[in-house]
Motif scaffolding. Structure first.
Motif, PDB file in Angstrom:
ATOM      1  N   ARG A  40       0.266  -1.017   0.348  1.00  0.00           N
ATOM      2  CA  ARG A  40      -0.025   0.243   0.413  1.00  0.00           C
ATOM      3  C   ARG A  40       0.796   0.956  -0.217  1.00  0.00           C
ATOM      4  O   ARG A  40       0.976   2.248  -0.102  1.00  0.00           O
ATOM      5  N   ARG A  41       1.467   0.702   0.726  1.00  0.00           N
ATOM      6  CA  ARG A  41       3.085   2.551   0.589  1.00  0.00           C
ATOM      7  C   ARG A  41       3.548   2.501  -0.513  1.00  0.00           C
ATOM      8  O   ARG A  41       3.086   3.614  -0.997  1.00  0.00           O
ATOM      9  N   LEU A  42       3.901   1.781  -0.484  1.00  0.00           N
ATOM     10  CA  LEU A  42       4.473   1.908  -2.651  1.00  0.00           C
ATOM     11  C   LEU A  42       3.697   1.782  -3.365  1.00  0.00           C
ATOM     12  O   LEU A  42       3.760   2.572  -4.102  1.00  0.00           O
ATOM     13  N   LEU A  43       2.191   1.507  -3.759  1.00  0.00           N
ATOM     14  CA  LEU A  43       1.255   1.980  -4.468  1.00  0.00           C
ATOM     15  C   LEU A  43       1.183   4.011  -3.956  1.00  0.00           C
ATOM     16  O   LEU A  43       0.642   4.514  -5.083  1.00  0.00           O
ATOM     17  N   ALA A  44       1.253   3.695  -2.810  1.00  0.00           N
ATOM     18  CA  ALA A  44       0.554   5.234  -2.785  1.00  0.00           C
ATOM     19  C   ALA A  44       1.781   6.081  -3.352  1.00  0.00           C
ATOM     20  O   ALA A  44       1.801   7.770  -3.960  1.00  0.00           O
ATOM     21  N   GLN A  45       2.893   5.567  -2.674  1.00  0.00           N
ATOM     22  CA  GLN A  45       3.445   6.466  -3.402  1.00  0.00           C
ATOM     23  C   GLN A  45       4.369   6.429  -5.270  1.00  0.00           C
ATOM     24  O   GLN A  45       3.733   7.927  -5.738  1.00  0.00           O
ATOM     25  N   LEU A  46       3.680   5.473  -5.944  1.00  0.00           N
ATOM     26  CA  LEU A  46       3.640   5.314  -7.322  1.00  0.00           C
ATOM     27  C   LEU A  46       2.743   6.419  -7.643  1.00  0.00           C
ATOM     28  O   LEU A  46       3.379   7.648  -8.780  1.00  0.00           O
ATOM     29  N   LEU A  47       0.880   6.203  -6.969  1.00  0.00           N
ATOM     30  CA  LEU A  47       0.358   7.684  -7.468  1.00  0.00           C
ATOM     31  C   LEU A  47       1.120   8.851  -7.011  1.00  0.00           C
ATOM     32  O   LEU A  47       0.684   9.832  -8.437  1.00  0.00           O
ATOM     33  N   ARG A  48       1.333   9.350  -6.172  1.00  0.00           N
ATOM     34  CA  ARG A  48       1.899  10.920  -6.347  1.00  0.00           C
ATOM     35  C   ARG A  48       3.124  10.815  -7.100  1.00  0.00           C
ATOM     36  O   ARG A  48       3.091  11.820  -7.886  1.00  0.00           O
ATOM     37  N   GLY A  49       4.088   9.534  -7.267  1.00  0.00           N
ATOM     38  CA  GLY A  49       5.411  10.012  -8.067  1.00  0.00           C
ATOM     39  C   GLY A  49       4.537  10.030 -10.159  1.00  0.00           C
ATOM     40  O   GLY A  49       4.393  11.070 -10.609  1.00  0.00           O
ATOM     41  N   CYS A  50       3.596   9.777 -10.268  1.00  0.00           N
ATOM     42  CA  CYS A  50       2.798   9.571 -11.572  1.00  0.00           C
ATOM     43  C   CYS A  50       1.909  11.257 -11.165  1.00  0.00           C
ATOM     44  O   CYS A  50       2.180  11.749 -12.290  1.00  0.00           O
ATOM     45  N   ALA A  51       0.913  11.463 -10.207  1.00  0.00           N
ATOM     46  CA  ALA A  51       0.432  12.742 -10.074  1.00  0.00           C
ATOM     47  C   ALA A  51       1.396  13.881 -10.456  1.00  0.00           C
ATOM     48  O   ALA A  51       0.600  14.638 -11.427  1.00  0.00           O
ATOM     49  N   ALA A  52       3.024  13.740  -9.683  1.00  0.00           N
ATOM     50  CA  ALA A  52       3.874  14.961 -10.475  1.00  0.00           C
ATOM     51  C   ALA A  52       3.883  14.684 -11.787  1.00  0.00           C
ATOM     52  O   ALA A  52       4.083  15.734 -12.501  1.00  0.00           O
ATOM     53  N   LEU A  53       4.112  13.197 -12.346  1.00  0.00           N
ATOM     54  CA  LEU A  53       4.831  13.936 -13.970  1.00  0.00           C
ATOM     55  C   LEU A  53       3.325  14.276 -15.004  1.00  0.00           C
ATOM     56  O   LEU A  53       3.413  15.049 -15.957  1.00  0.00           O
ATOM     57  N   VAL A  54       2.575  13.837 -14.096  1.00  0.00           N
ATOM     58  CA  VAL A  54       1.094  14.924 -15.229  1.00  0.00           C
ATOM     59  C   VAL A  54       1.234  16.149 -14.521  1.00  0.00           C
ATOM     60  O   VAL A  54       0.317  16.531 -15.729  1.00  0.00           O
ATOM     61  N   SER A  56       3.466  17.957 -14.666  1.00  0.00           N
ATOM     62  CA  SER A  56       4.935  18.509 -15.379  1.00  0.00           C
ATOM     63  C   SER A  56       4.527  19.518 -16.603  1.00  0.00           C
ATOM     64  O   SER A  56       2.852  18.683 -17.104  1.00  0.00           O
ATOM     65  N   SER A  57       4.345  19.858 -17.242  1.00  0.00           N
ATOM     66  CA  SER A  57       4.170  20.353 -18.488  1.00  0.00           C
ATOM     67  C   SER A  57       4.704  19.224 -19.541  1.00  0.00           C
ATOM     68  O   SER A  57       4.146  20.080 -20.869  1.00  0.00           O
ATOM     69  N   ARG A  58       5.252  18.815 -19.536  1.00  0.00           N
ATOM     70  CA  ARG A  58       5.567  17.863 -20.902  1.00  0.00           C
ATOM     71  C   ARG A  58       4.855  16.733 -20.937  1.00  0.00           C
ATOM     72  O   ARG A  58       3.926  16.616 -20.354  1.00  0.00           O
ATOM     73  N   PRO A  59       4.491  16.846 -22.152  1.00  0.00           N
ATOM     74  CA  PRO A  59       3.303  15.834 -23.236  1.00  0.00           C
ATOM     75  C   PRO A  59       3.754  14.348 -22.527  1.00  0.00           C
ATOM     76  O   PRO A  59       4.234  13.761 -22.077  1.00  0.00           O
ATOM     77  N   LEU A  60       2.204  14.561 -21.867  1.00  0.00           N
ATOM     78  CA  LEU A  60       1.642  12.895 -21.428  1.00  0.00           C
ATOM     79  C   LEU A  60       3.070  11.597 -22.006  1.00  0.00           C
ATOM     80  O   LEU A  60       3.280  10.820 -21.356  1.00  0.00           O
ATOM     81  N   HIS A  61       2.219  12.047 -23.402  1.00  0.00           N
ATOM     82  CA  HIS A  61       3.043  10.345 -24.323  1.00  0.00           C
ATOM     83  C   HIS A  61       5.059  11.174 -24.679  1.00  0.00           C
ATOM     84  O   HIS A  61       5.241   9.684 -24.262  1.00  0.00           O
ATOM     85  N   GLU A  62       5.599  11.520 -24.202  1.00  0.00           N
ATOM     86  CA  GLU A  62       6.508  12.259 -24.562  1.00  0.00           C
ATOM     87  C   GLU A  62       6.949  11.137 -22.424  1.00  0.00           C
ATOM     88  O   GLU A  62       8.066  10.842 -22.485  1.00  0.00           O
ATOM     89  N   THR A  63       6.207  11.309 -21.826  1.00  0.00           N
ATOM     90  CA  THR A  63       6.834  10.978 -20.465  1.00  0.00           C
ATOM     91  C   THR A  63       6.606   9.508 -20.021  1.00  0.00           C
ATOM     92  O   THR A  63       8.182   9.089 -19.892  1.00  0.00           O
ATOM     93  N   ARG A  64       5.248   9.105 -21.480  1.00  0.00           N
ATOM     94  CA  ARG A  64       5.323   7.407 -20.526  1.00  0.00           C
ATOM     95  C   ARG A  64       6.626   7.016 -21.036  1.00  0.00           C
ATOM     96  O   ARG A  64       7.159   5.975 -21.102  1.00  0.00           O
ATOM     97  N   ALA A  65       6.728   7.923 -22.800  1.00  0.00           N
ATOM     98  CA  ALA A  65       8.045   7.201 -23.190  1.00  0.00           C
ATOM     99  C   ALA A  65       9.302   7.424 -23.316  1.00  0.00           C
ATOM    100  O   ALA A  65       9.939   5.751 -23.158  1.00  0.00           O
ATOM    101  N   SER A  66       9.476   7.833 -21.845  1.00  0.00           N
ATOM    102  CA  SER A  66      10.480   7.835 -21.309  1.00  0.00           C
ATOM    103  C   SER A  66      11.395   7.317 -20.375  1.00  0.00           C
ATOM    104  O   SER A  66      12.668   6.666 -19.923  1.00  0.00           O
ATOM    105  N   VAL A  67      10.150   6.748 -19.446  1.00  0.00           N
ATOM    106  CA  VAL A  67       9.963   5.040 -18.532  1.00  0.00           C
ATOM    107  C   VAL A  67       9.724   3.648 -19.304  1.00  0.00           C
ATOM    108  O   VAL A  67       9.367   3.200 -18.575  1.00  0.00           O
ATOM    109  N   VAL A  68       9.423   4.105 -20.875  1.00  0.00           N
ATOM    110  CA  VAL A  68       9.487   2.729 -21.246  1.00  0.00           C
ATOM    111  C   VAL A  68      10.738   2.209 -22.097  1.00  0.00           C
ATOM    112  O   VAL A  68      11.200   2.732 -23.028  1.00  0.00           O
ATOM    113  N   SER A  69      11.320   1.360 -22.025  1.00  0.00           N
ATOM    114  CA  SER A  69      12.032   0.336 -22.355  1.00  0.00           C
ATOM    115  C   SER A  69      12.575  -0.132 -22.745  1.00  0.00           C
ATOM    116  O   SER A  69      11.502  -1.659 -23.529  1.00  0.00           O
ATOM    117  N   PRO A  70      12.908   0.235 -24.147  1.00  0.00           N
ATOM    118  CA  PRO A  70      12.024  -0.847 -26.177  1.00  0.00           C
ATOM    119  C   PRO A  70      12.969  -1.879 -26.074  1.00  0.00           C
ATOM    120  O   PRO A  70      13.679  -2.728 -25.197  1.00  0.00           O
TER     121      PRO A  70
END
Length: 87
Positions: A40-54, A56-70
């Protein structure tokens, strides 16, 4: 007002959808050796981190692509989601 109708249509059910995904992640924590509290603690941190990314001014598709290893597991998981018409 049309904007309120659109916002309601898009966002009224969204918390339930997101929480469903979080529940699924939580259900796997025990099988990975995490306590319910740790998961639960890790999931809450995950959601906080995602909220911070959302927020940000960076487009979401770019943010997502930056955390995906081909060719990695994240890319494979996203392909499954896309194949299931999530998005």
């Amino acid at each position: 007002d049309a904007a309120i109708d659109i916002a309601t249509a898009v966002f009224a059910s969204s918390p339930a959808f997101l929480l469903y995904v979080v529940e699924q992640l939580e259900s796997h924590c025990d099988g990975l050796g995490l306590t319910a509290e740790e998961g639960r603690r890790l999931l809450a941190q995950l959601l906080r981190g995602c909220a911070a990314l959302v927020e940000s001014s960076r487009p979401l598709h770019e943010t997502r692509a930056s955390v995906v290893s081909p060719g990695g597991t994240t890319a494979a998981g996203l392909a499954v989601l896309a194949g299931g018409h999530v998005g």
